[in-house]
Structure formats: structure tokens, C-alpha cells
Design a protein around this motif. Structure first.
Motif, mmCIF file in Angstrom:
data_model
loop_
_atom_site.group_PDB
_atom_site.id
_atom_site.type_symbol
_atom_site.label_atom_id
_atom_site.label_comp_id
_atom_site.label_asym_id
_atom_site.label_seq_id
_atom_site.Cartn_x
_atom_site.Cartn_y
_atom_site.Cartn_z
ATOM 1 N N GLU A 281 -50.036 3.251 -69.613
ATOM 2 C CA GLU A 281 -51.200 3.821 -70.314
ATOM 3 C C GLU A 281 -50.799 4.308 -71.704
ATOM 4 O O GLU A 281 -51.513 4.081 -72.677
ATOM 5 N N GLU A 282 -49.642 4.971 -71.793
ATOM 6 C CA GLU A 282 -49.161 5.453 -73.091
ATOM 7 C C GLU A 282 -48.826 4.282 -74.013
ATOM 8 O O GLU A 282 -49.150 4.301 -75.205
ATOM 9 N N LEU A 283 -48.198 3.249 -73.469
ATOM 10 C CA LEU A 283 -47.875 2.060 -74.265
ATOM 11 C C LEU A 283 -49.146 1.398 -74.783
ATOM 12 O O LEU A 283 -49.205 0.977 -75.949
ATOM 13 N N ASP A 284 -50.172 1.304 -73.952
ATOM 14 C CA ASP A 284 -51.447 0.725 -74.394
ATOM 15 C C ASP A 284 -52.059 1.542 -75.531
ATOM 16 O O ASP A 284 -52.564 0.979 -76.511
ATOM 17 N N ALA A 285 -52.004 2.870 -75.428
ATOM 18 C CA ALA A 285 -52.550 3.736 -76.483
ATOM 19 C C ALA A 285 -51.763 3.565 -77.778
ATOM 20 O O ALA A 285 -52.345 3.468 -78.871
ATOM 21 N N LEU A 286 -50.442 3.498 -77.683
ATOM 22 C CA LEU A 286 -49.615 3.326 -78.881
ATOM 23 C C LEU A 286 -49.800 1.942 -79.500
ATOM 24 O O LEU A 286 -49.739 1.798 -80.727
ATOM 25 N N THR A 287 -50.044 0.932 -78.678
ATOM 26 C CA THR A 287 -50.307 -0.419 -79.188
ATOM 27 C C THR A 287 -51.601 -0.441 -79.997
ATOM 28 O O THR A 287 -51.675 -1.079 -81.058
ATOM 29 N N ILE A 288 -52.605 0.262 -79.515
ATOM 30 C CA ILE A 288 -53.876 0.350 -80.256
ATOM 31 C C ILE A 288 -53.637 1.012 -81.611
ATOM 32 O O ILE A 288 -54.121 0.536 -82.644
ATOM 33 N N ARG A 289 -52.867 2.083 -81.635
ATOM 34 C CA ARG A 289 -52.564 2.771 -82.903
ATOM 35 C C ARG A 289 -51.815 1.834 -83.853
ATOM 36 O O ARG A 289 -52.122 1.756 -85.038
ATOM 37 N N TYR A 290 -50.822 1.119 -83.327
ATOM 38 C CA TYR A 290 -50.007 0.209 -84.124
ATOM 39 C C TYR A 290 -50.862 -0.900 -84.734
ATOM 40 O O TYR A 290 -50.736 -1.205 -85.920
#
Length: 191
Positions: free
Chosen positions: A118-127
Motif C-alpha cells: 500500500e505504501e509503495l503504491d502511494a509513493l508510486t503515485i507521488r513519483y
């Protein structure tokens, strides 16, 4: 010499029956038309350069706004992803609890992996939002860099039009005969 004086001289030459009067009025028509055309071409080149420069500046402003919007949209999507992640993890914990599964060992490992994903998905969206923002900023910088050169290009086009028009006017003037200096024929009209 003003235009009125030239017309008066041409009229006087015509009234006296001078042979040079025809050369002074009709013969210069090509030269005058060339000069007028040159002026319009030069003005058009300058206006075209200014318009292109203004368009590039406007496009840069739009790209800068797009960069801001891309980052804002990514931040909102990231927050939504985090909220949805918390809900999904909460639902998984509730399901484990309802089933009587202890949160240790494998079930705990699965929840930790889910939280990390879930955290990786959120950071991918930010990136991805940051990449879109940087792309828009690069486009803005390119448009801003092009604006002055487009304006210069317009001035160069105007200068080229003046040079070509001058050469064409000279060709009209010398093509009528009587030497290479059209000023000699005009001065002869006053004699």
C-alpha cells in the motif's frame, strides 16, 4: 523631397511634353510597388515574430500551470490511495479477527506485506505525478527559451525582406535603361 514635390515635377514635365515624364511616372511604378511590398513584408515579418514569441511565452505559462496541476493531482491521488490502503488493511484485520486467526506468524507477515505494498503504491503515485510535473516544467523552459529566438527570427525575416526588396527596386530602376543610377534620371526630370 516630398511626394507633392515629386508629383509637381512629374506634372510639369508632362505639361512641357518632356520625354522623361513617362519614365518618371510609369517607369517608377515597379520601383514604388517593390518598396511598398517590401515594407509590408518587413512589417509582416516583425509581427509574425512577435506573435510566435508571445505564443511561446503563453505556452510556457500553460505548461507551468500543468506542472502545478500534475503535482496537486498526484498528491490528492496519493492521499486517496493511503486512505483506501488503511481501509483494506483494516478489513483484512477484521476478517482475521472474525475467523479467530491470531495476528502473529504468517497472518502478521501477510498484513505487513500488504501495508508495505500500500505504501509503495502511494509513493508510486507521488513519483508519477512528480515526473509529469517535471515534464511540464521542461516544456515551459523550452518555450521560454524559444520566445526570444522567435522574436529575433521575425526581425531577421524583416531585414531579409528589406534587403531583397531593395535589390528588386534597384533591378526595376536599372532595368529601364539609362544607366545604373536611377537618381540620374530623376534629377534629369528637373532639368
Amino acid at each position: 523631397m516630398s511626394g507633392i514635390e515629386l508629383i509637381s515635377a512629374a506634372t510639369m514635365a508632362s505639361a512641357t511634353g518632356s520625354a522623361t515624364a513617362g519614365a518618371f511616372t510609369l517607369g517608377n511604378l515597379g520601383t514604388v510597388a517593390s518598396i511598398i511590398g517590401t515594407a509590408f513584408s518587413a512589417i509582416g515579418g516583425i509581427q509574425q515574430g512577435k506573435a510566435a514569441s508571445n505564443a511561446a511565452t503563453y505556452n510556457a505559462q500553460i505548461a507551468e500551470r500543468n506542472a502545478i496541476i500534475a503535482r496537486q493531482q498526484a498528491a490528492a491521488d496519493e492521499q486517496r490511495q493511503r486512505r483506501m490502503g488503511v481501509l483494506r488493511l483494516g478489513a483484512a484485520r477484521a476478517a482475521y479477527g472474525e475467523a479467530g486467526v491470531e495476528l502473529e506468524g504468517s497472518p502478521l507477515d501477510i498484513l505487513e506485506q500488504s501495508a508495505a505494498q500500500e505504501e509503495l503504491d502511494a509513493l508510486t503515485i507521488r513519483y508519477k505525478g512528480e515526473l509529469r510535473g517535471m515534464g511540464a516544467e521542461s516544456e515551459a523552459a523550452l518555450n521560454r527559451a524559444q520566445a526570444p529566438s522567435l522574436l529575433t527570427q521575425g526581425y531577421m525575416k524583416a531585414g531579409s525582406a528589406v534587403l531583397l526588396g531593395g535589390a528588386q527596386a534597384l533591378r526595376y530602376d536599372t532595368g529601364r535603361g539609362g544607366g545604373t543610377n536611377g537618381g540620374d534620371r530623376i534629377a534629369g526630370a528637373y532639368a
